[in-house]
Motif scaffolding. Structure first.
Motif, PDB file in Angstrom:
ATOM      1  N   ALA A  81     -27.466  56.710  55.146  1.00  0.00           N
ATOM      2  CA  ALA A  81     -27.368  56.320  54.297  1.00  0.00           C
ATOM      3  C   ALA A  81     -28.031  55.497  53.533  1.00  0.00           C
ATOM      4  N   PRO A  82     -28.344  55.705  52.151  1.00  0.00           N
ATOM      5  CA  PRO A  82     -29.765  54.393  51.772  1.00  0.00           C
ATOM      6  C   PRO A  82     -29.332  53.087  52.234  1.00  0.00           C
ATOM      7  N   GLU A  83     -31.117  52.469  52.332  1.00  0.00           N
ATOM      8  CA  GLU A  83     -30.934  51.665  53.123  1.00  0.00           C
ATOM      9  C   GLU A  83     -30.340  50.307  52.759  1.00  0.00           C
ATOM     10  N   ASN A  84     -30.224  49.440  53.540  1.00  0.00           N
ATOM     11  CA  ASN A  84     -30.266  47.873  53.519  1.00  0.00           C
ATOM     12  C   ASN A  84     -29.012  47.655  52.079  1.00  0.00           C
ATOM     13  N   THR A  85     -27.854  48.366  51.877  1.00  0.00           N
ATOM     14  CA  THR A  85     -27.223  49.033  50.775  1.00  0.00           C
ATOM     15  C   THR A  85     -25.508  48.897  51.662  1.00  0.00           C
ATOM     16  N   ILE A  86     -24.353  48.343  50.970  1.00  0.00           N
ATOM     17  CA  ILE A  86     -22.674  48.380  51.728  1.00  0.00           C
ATOM     18  C   ILE A  86     -22.831  49.480  51.998  1.00  0.00           C
ATOM     19  N   SER A  87     -23.026  50.251  51.363  1.00  0.00           N
ATOM     20  CA  SER A  87     -22.295  51.872  51.637  1.00  0.00           C
ATOM     21  C   SER A  87     -23.112  52.011  52.824  1.00  0.00           C
ATOM     22  N   ALA A  88     -24.112  51.708  53.507  1.00  0.00           N
ATOM     23  CA  ALA A  88     -24.498  52.198  54.572  1.00  0.00           C
ATOM     24  C   ALA A  88     -23.823  51.650  55.968  1.00  0.00           C
ATOM     25  N   LEU A  89     -23.874  50.226  54.981  1.00  0.00           N
ATOM     26  CA  LEU A  89     -22.899  49.128  56.677  1.00  0.00           C
ATOM     27  C   LEU A  89     -22.454  49.784  56.315  1.00  0.00           C
ATOM     28  N   ARG A  90     -21.174  50.672  55.735  1.00  0.00           N
ATOM     29  CA  ARG A  90     -19.551  51.072  55.722  1.00  0.00           C
ATOM     30  C   ARG A  90     -19.667  52.125  56.170  1.00  0.00           C
ATOM     31  N   LYS A  91     -20.695  53.075  56.502  1.00  0.00           N
ATOM     32  CA  LYS A  91     -20.890  53.671  56.887  1.00  0.00           C
ATOM     33  C   LYS A  91     -21.498  53.496  58.767  1.00  0.00           C
ATOM     34  N   ALA A  92     -22.173  52.526  58.756  1.00  0.00           N
ATOM     35  CA  ALA A  92     -22.941  52.403  59.958  1.00  0.00           C
ATOM     36  C   ALA A  92     -21.392  51.665  61.127  1.00  0.00           C
ATOM     37  N   HIS A  93     -20.616  50.699  60.338  1.00  0.00           N
ATOM     38  CA  HIS A  93     -19.629  50.649  61.026  1.00  0.00           C
ATOM     39  C   HIS A  93     -18.679  51.852  61.247  1.00  0.00           C
ATOM     40  N   ALA A  94     -18.107  52.941  59.772  1.00  0.00           N
ATOM     41  CA  ALA A  94     -17.762  53.340  60.730  1.00  0.00           C
ATOM     42  C   ALA A  94     -18.151  54.526  62.118  1.00  0.00           C
ATOM     43  N   ASN A  95     -19.270  54.636  62.110  1.00  0.00           N
ATOM     44  CA  ASN A  95     -20.157  55.061  63.329  1.00  0.00           C
ATOM     45  C   ASN A  95     -20.341  54.365  64.043  1.00  0.00           C
ATOM     46  N   GLU A 153     -25.081  53.048  43.694  1.00  0.00           N
ATOM     47  CA  GLU A 153     -24.781  51.677  44.324  1.00  0.00           C
ATOM     48  C   GLU A 153     -26.149  50.551  43.643  1.00  0.00           C
ATOM     49  N   SER A 154     -26.789  49.508  43.401  1.00  0.00           N
ATOM     50  CA  SER A 154     -28.028  48.818  43.374  1.00  0.00           C
ATOM     51  C   SER A 154     -27.898  48.043  44.322  1.00  0.00           C
ATOM     52  N   PHE A 155     -29.111  46.868  44.506  1.00  0.00           N
ATOM     53  CA  PHE A 155     -29.474  46.645  45.632  1.00  0.00           C
ATOM     54  C   PHE A 155     -28.090  45.444  45.721  1.00  0.00           C
ATOM     55  N   PRO A 156     -27.710  44.930  46.559  1.00  0.00           N
ATOM     56  CA  PRO A 156     -26.683  43.708  46.655  1.00  0.00           C
ATOM     57  C   PRO A 156     -27.081  42.884  47.206  1.00  0.00           C
ATOM     58  N   THR A 157     -26.370  41.526  46.654  1.00  0.00           N
ATOM     59  CA  THR A 157     -27.414  40.336  46.588  1.00  0.00           C
ATOM     60  C   THR A 157     -26.525  40.188  48.234  1.00  0.00           C
ATOM     61  N   VAL A 158     -27.293  38.833  48.755  1.00  0.00           N
ATOM     62  CA  VAL A 158     -27.543  38.968  50.456  1.00  0.00           C
ATOM     63  C   VAL A 158     -25.877  38.772  50.524  1.00  0.00           C
ATOM     64  N   ILE A 159     -25.357  37.338  49.422  1.00  0.00           N
ATOM     65  CA  ILE A 159     -24.162  36.420  49.701  1.00  0.00           C
ATOM     66  C   ILE A 159     -23.133  37.979  49.904  1.00  0.00           C
ATOM     67  N   GLU A 160     -23.514  39.219  49.165  1.00  0.00           N
ATOM     68  CA  GLU A 160     -22.759  40.102  49.336  1.00  0.00           C
ATOM     69  C   GLU A 160     -22.216  40.769  50.389  1.00  0.00           C
ATOM     70  N   PHE A 161     -23.179  40.921  50.454  1.00  0.00           N
ATOM     71  CA  PHE A 161     -23.611  41.816  51.934  1.00  0.00           C
ATOM     72  C   PHE A 161     -22.937  40.955  53.305  1.00  0.00           C
ATOM     73  N   ILE A 162     -22.722  39.766  53.260  1.00  0.00           N
ATOM     74  CA  ILE A 162     -22.246  38.899  53.995  1.00  0.00           C
ATOM     75  C   ILE A 162     -20.559  39.315  53.632  1.00  0.00           C
ATOM     76  N   GLU A 163     -20.153  38.361  52.600  1.00  0.00           N
ATOM     77  CA  GLU A 163     -19.076  39.148  52.478  1.00  0.00           C
ATOM     78  C   GLU A 163     -18.488  40.506  52.792  1.00  0.00           C
ATOM     79  N   ALA A 164     -19.086  41.094  52.790  1.00  0.00           N
ATOM     80  CA  ALA A 164     -18.791  42.877  53.336  1.00  0.00           C
ATOM     81  C   ALA A 164     -19.063  43.261  55.424  1.00  0.00           C
ATOM     82  N   CYS A 165     -19.834  42.459  55.416  1.00  0.00           N
ATOM     83  CA  CYS A 165     -19.772  42.130  57.103  1.00  0.00           C
ATOM     84  C   CYS A 165     -18.834  41.200  57.241  1.00  0.00           C
ATOM     85  N   LYS A 166     -18.295  40.289  56.957  1.00  0.00           N
ATOM     86  CA  LYS A 166     -17.173  39.869  57.431  1.00  0.00           C
ATOM     87  C   LYS A 166     -16.359  40.064  57.611  1.00  0.00           C
TER      88      LYS A 166
END
Length: 389
Positions: A81-95, A153-166
């Motif tokens: 998925a597009p690197e370093n994005t929240i959509s990539a995080l969600r797909k990685a988590h699903a995998n 999707e635009s570049f996420p801030t680190v705070i946004e990415f952390i919230e998604a990870c939490k």
């Protein structure tokens, strides 16, 4: 079967020359000026002990990494998925990913965002350096151009990415290449704002001065050193770095020799780092044991070949990967001929896994086509060739 070609590699002779020269200078000084030299050595050793940071917290690292081998999504699995994005995080988590690696950079207005390169050119529809663009300008860019058909999707801030990870209960490896005071201050602010990070994240860097400065201000932060041989003078393919000064062209390999010796001796002890991120070709059971005996975990980068993943699972270390598309194949296989990671007391020689060992490890594995999505195939092979982090 396509077995990776690996061979035994030793430190460059330059490292041995430097150590011999330093030792010779000390011996000559002791013979000619024994009292003065002894006093100087005692002062230096005393300062090192005074400035040394506390060792890593074993319980904290147990909470972060556990004891088994598992994949860490490189740039949140940027081949899938597009690197370093929240959509990539969600797909990685699903995998099945429970740990991702991301890169941090600061915008012109000082906001930490998630992006690997110094510029936005490769991963977006814009141009320019990250440091010259403010957050509002970056928000207008599409960070998904590497994967056509993906929702914008635009570049996420680190705070946004952390919230998604939490929300997903995914831990984070923060790769930081900026060792300025401003970057260190922003990292400290992140941990003060998000205490969840203490047991769910690692800050990693090629630059020990960043690790030292960060832990000097807050030794509760789990940190790791990243290393590859000949980092100062040469690119990963062995060619000289572009733009080196004349001095570095002549002395670069010798500086790398000193640094190679330092990274395996006093630097981890001085910084209190709890893990060592090693380039994949360096890793063997004895290499892992070397760091374990010194209280450090080993994390391997960047691994996309399913056979190497299989090997590392048997060795028992986490590995950073661009894709989860072949992970089911890795999980379904098991090998029983990996040498045990016995105790190692000598300084390693940056040894790669012996090819004969790999042959015996993989001799019973049938040749299998590894599935890759059409969207990720080209990125996958590029990432494996570059071995970047």
């Amino acid at each position: 079967m396509n077995i990776p070609q690996v061979e035994q590699v030793y430190f460059r002779s330059s490292s041995h020359i430097i150590v011999i020269l330093i030792t010779s200078i000390i011996v000559i000084s002791l013979l000619n000026f024994p009292k003065v030299t002894t006093v100087i050595i005692a002062i230096v050793i005393g300062l090192l002990y005074y400035l040394r940071l506390p060792p890593p917290n074993r319980h904290q690292w147990q909470s972060i990494l556990g004891t088994t081998s598992f994949p860490i999504g490189h740039r949140a699995c940027g081949a899938d998925a597009p690197e370093n994005t929240i959509s990539a995080l969600r797909k990685a988590h699903a995998n099945g990913v429970r740990f991702v690696e991301i890169d941090i950079a600061l915008t012109a207005d000082g906001v930490p965002i998630v992006i690997h390169d110094d510029t936005v050119d490769r991963t977006s529809n814009g141009t320019g350096s990250v440091a010259s663009l403010n957050l509002q300008q970056l928000r207008r860019l599409d960070a998904t151009v590497s994967h056509p058909g993906t929702n914008r999707e635009s570049f996420p801030t680190v705070i946004e990415f952390i919230e998604a990870c939490k929300n997903l209960n995914v831990s984070i490896l923060l790769d930081v290449k900026d060792y300025s005071r401003r970057a260190i201050s922003k990292l400290n602010d992140l941990y003060l704002r998000e205490p969840w990070l203490y047991n769910h994240s690692i800050v990693a860097s090629f630059y020990p001065q960043l690790i030292y400065s960060l832990r000097r201000g807050n030794d509760r932060i789990a940190t790791a050193l990243i290393h590859r041989p000949h980092y100062v003078a040469r690119e990963q393919d062995g060619s000289l770095r572009e733009g080196l000064s004349t001095t570095l062209r002549y002395l670069g390999d010798y500086i790398d020799g000193v640094w190679e010796w330092s990274i395996y001796t006093w630097v981890p002890w001085m910084t209190g780092a709890g893990a060592f991120l090693a380039q994949r070709d360096l890793v063997s059971p004895s290499y892992v044991a070397f760091w374990r005996d010194r209280g450090l975990n080993t994390i391997v980068w960047t691994v996309n070949d399913p056979l190497v993943k299989l090997y590392l699972r048997e060795v028992g270390v986490p590995y950073i990967t661009d894709t989860m598309m072949n992970e089911n194949y890795v999980i379904s296989r098991r090998i029983d001929s990996v040498p045990s990671a016995g105790r190692v007391d000598s300084l390693p020689s940056a040894a790669r896994v012996d090819s004969g060992t790999l042959d015996s490890v993989f001799q019973d594995i049938e040749e299998t086509e590894v599935p890759l999505s059409s969207a990720s195939a080209s990125t996958f092979h590029t990432a494996d060739a570059e071995e970047t982090i």
